[in-house]
Design a protein around this motif. Structure first.
Motif, PDB file in Angstrom:
ATOM      1  N   LEU A 110       0.863  -1.166   0.000  1.00  0.00           N
ATOM      2  CA  LEU A 110       0.000   0.000   0.000  1.00  0.00           C
ATOM      3  C   LEU A 110       0.911   1.231   0.000  1.00  0.00           C
ATOM      4  O   LEU A 110       2.134   1.099   0.087  1.00  0.00           O
ATOM      5  CB  LEU A 110      -0.934  -0.040   1.215  1.00  0.00           C
ATOM      6  N   ASP A 111       0.342   2.420  -0.072  1.00  0.00           N
ATOM      7  CA  ASP A 111       1.250   3.560  -0.275  1.00  0.00           C
ATOM      8  C   ASP A 111       0.682   4.834   0.337  1.00  0.00           C
ATOM      9  O   ASP A 111       0.278   5.754  -0.376  1.00  0.00           O
ATOM     10  CB  ASP A 111       1.502   3.751  -1.784  1.00  0.00           C
ATOM     11  N   CYS A 112       0.700   4.898   1.653  1.00  0.00           N
ATOM     12  CA  CYS A 112       0.189   6.089   2.325  1.00  0.00           C
ATOM     13  C   CYS A 112       1.233   7.209   2.258  1.00  0.00           C
ATOM     14  O   CYS A 112       2.431   6.967   2.431  1.00  0.00           O
ATOM     15  CB  CYS A 112      -0.133   5.787   3.786  1.00  0.00           C
ATOM     16  N   LEU A 117       7.686   4.188   6.770  1.00  0.00           N
ATOM     17  CA  LEU A 117       8.606   3.235   6.140  1.00  0.00           C
ATOM     18  C   LEU A 117       9.439   3.909   5.051  1.00  0.00           C
ATOM     19  O   LEU A 117      10.496   3.420   4.677  1.00  0.00           O
ATOM     20  CB  LEU A 117       7.823   2.062   5.547  1.00  0.00           C
ATOM     21  N   ASP A 161       2.049  -4.234   7.060  1.00  0.00           N
ATOM     22  CA  ASP A 161       0.651  -4.325   7.471  1.00  0.00           C
ATOM     23  C   ASP A 161       0.366  -5.789   7.822  1.00  0.00           C
ATOM     24  O   ASP A 161       0.677  -6.700   7.051  1.00  0.00           O
ATOM     25  CB  ASP A 161      -0.258  -3.854   6.326  1.00  0.00           C
ATOM     26  N   THR A 229      -5.277   1.557   0.294  1.00  0.00           N
ATOM     27  CA  THR A 229      -5.807   0.891   1.495  1.00  0.00           C
ATOM     28  C   THR A 229      -7.310   0.676   1.326  1.00  0.00           C
ATOM     29  O   THR A 229      -7.933   1.215   0.413  1.00  0.00           O
ATOM     30  CB  THR A 229      -5.589   1.749   2.760  1.00  0.00           C
TER      31      THR A 229
HETATM   32  S1  SF4 Z   1       2.590   0.315   6.303  1.00  0.00           S
HETATM   33 FE1  SF4 Z   1       0.692   1.336   6.921  1.00  0.00          FE
HETATM   34  S2  SF4 Z   1       1.111   3.531   6.591  1.00  0.00           S
HETATM   35 FE2  SF4 Z   1       2.656   2.386   5.425  1.00  0.00          FE
HETATM   36  S3  SF4 Z   1       1.798   2.185   3.354  1.00  0.00           S
HETATM   37 FE3  SF4 Z   1       1.234   0.338   4.502  1.00  0.00          FE
HETATM   38  S4  SF4 Z   1      -0.791   0.780   5.341  1.00  0.00           S
HETATM   39 FE4  SF4 Z   1       0.101   2.744   4.731  1.00  0.00          FE
END
Ligand code: SF4
Length: 393
Positions: A110-112, A117, A161, A229
């Motif tokens: 995913l890419d928030c 990270l 995640d 997400t």
């Molecule tokens: S680790 Fe969490 S904050 Fe980071 S991209 Fe994945 S869902 Fe988003």
């Protein structure tokens, strides 16, 4: 090499290429993941190290940003060779919630926008799944059995995640029953997905020692800054199903993000969540505001030029992280805290990575770690005492 797919389960965030460390090519987990990603090319590699590691070591901003994005396209299946179970790296100036972490992999497809990270894994950006999960479970068992008077709250969501790959790995089918057998350990699965099929299938037979937690945010943040997400509404549906299946729920309002209309946004989020979730079934709720290392500012600007997050009222705090200016930070935490306490005064709420002084300012005194927070603020069956003096906000 060709491995024929035998299942049709496809992750919503599938990688474009699988890198398979030669030494784990015959492992059950590697074969399972590959079989569930039909059509994704598999490349055998000799090394378990991140292939981007050397490349991004001292590279400039543009290369680092580009390679972090590139790392999300590959999935490296390999062995983990370090210590499995570690105390979460809190800092001296913050009240620590005493989480132990274990990482069945690294990186997130995913890419928030605000994902930490981007700095934490800047030298190891390739997505990874570790195939030696038997060793992982063995290490956890050894640790918790060696200290039977200590209570272990173990999270798998520190650098990955917890559920994002679960339809590929079935890892919860091992983890949840394993923790159900432990007398002094609790598993926290933390996610922004709705990948709960295995948990629902396991149901209440094994749910006693597992808390399923969601990171939640106001809908505008979810829409604009949490790319790929599950949507807010999808997470709500997943919470309802998991609760129905017998699990307790955890909630993390983290990071709270400032935007025009944030009060309405977070008020609505709390209200909608507790129309679905029974407050008595909540194991804990954490609240904290945006924070990130300064080096991440430029990475966010480069990777997400549309996002407003890097341009807020952040400053460099004493812990070396960018945070909102103190009055705004406390205002936001207090606001959400108050919303939560209106739902239920005994909702087990805590602040993540905040100082004792912030605790006093927000919750009216320290410590406010009451009986309802025993699972969070305990390591040996005793509540931590939050030192009330001499701490800065
Ligand atoms: S680790 Fe969490 S904050 Fe980071 S991209 Fe994945 S869902 Fe988003």
């Amino acid at each position: 090499m060709s491995i024929e797919p035998s299942a049709s389960i496809i992750s919503s965030s599938r990688p474009e290429r699988i890198l398979l460390a030669r030494e784990v090519a015959e492992s059950v987990l590697a074969k399972r993941v590959i079989s569930r990603l039909p059509g994704v090319p598999v490349e055998l590699v000799d090394d378990h190290q991140d292939p981007l590691r050397a490349k991004v070591g001292n590279s400039g901003l543009e290369t680092r940003s580009r390679d972090f994005s590139a790392g999300k396209k590959d999935l490296l299946l390999c062995r983990y060779k370090g210590d499995w179970l570690r105390a979460c790296p809190g800092t001296n100036s913050h009240v620590c919630c005493n989480l132990w972490t274990v990482n069945p992999g690294e990186g997130c497809p995913l890419d928030c926008t605000y994902c930490y990270l981007q700095s934490y894994l800047k030298r190891n950006p390739t997505l990874k799944l570790y195939t030696n999960t038997d060793e992982m479970l063995g290490a956890i068992e050894q640790k918790v059995k060696a200290e039977p008077s200590r209570f272990f709250r173990v999270g798998t969501g520190e650098v990955i995640d917890s559920l994002v790959w679960d339809d590929l790995t079935d890892s919860t089918l091992e983890l949840v029953p394993f923790f159900a057998r432990q007398s002094n350990a609790l598993l926290e699965l933390k996610t922004k997905t709705a990948n709960i099929g295995n948990l629902v299938d396991l149901g209440s037979r094994y749910s006693n020692n597992t808390v399923v937690s969601w990171s939640v945010n106001a809908k505008p943040v979810n829409f604009e800054d949490e790319s790929a997400t599950a949507s807010f509404d999808e997470r709500l549906l997943a919470m309802a199903e998991v609760q129905e299946a017998g699990y307790r729920i955890g909630l993390h309002f983290d990071p709270l993000i400032y935007f025009s209309g944030w009060e309405d946004g977070y008020q609505d989020a709390v209200r909608e969540i507790f129309e679905v979730v029974d407050p008595d079934n909540v194991a804990w709720v954490s609240v904290s505001t945006l924070r990130y290392k300064p080096e991440m500012q430029e990475v966010m600007e480069t990777r997400f030029p549309e996002s407003k997050i890097p341009y807020g009222e952040q400053f460099l705090a004493k812990d070396g992280k960018m945070r909102y200016v103190q009055p705004l930070r406390l205002k936001m935490i207090k606001f959400v805290w108050h919303q939560l306490k209106q739902v239920s005064n005994t909702l087990p709420s805590y602040m993540c990575m905040e100082s004792p002084a912030a605790w006093r300012a927000v919750s009216g005194g320290a410590p406010v770690a009451g009986e309802e927070l025993r699972e969070v603020f305990t390591r040996k069956g005793r509540l931590n005492i939050i030192q009330p003096q001499g701490s800065e906000l």
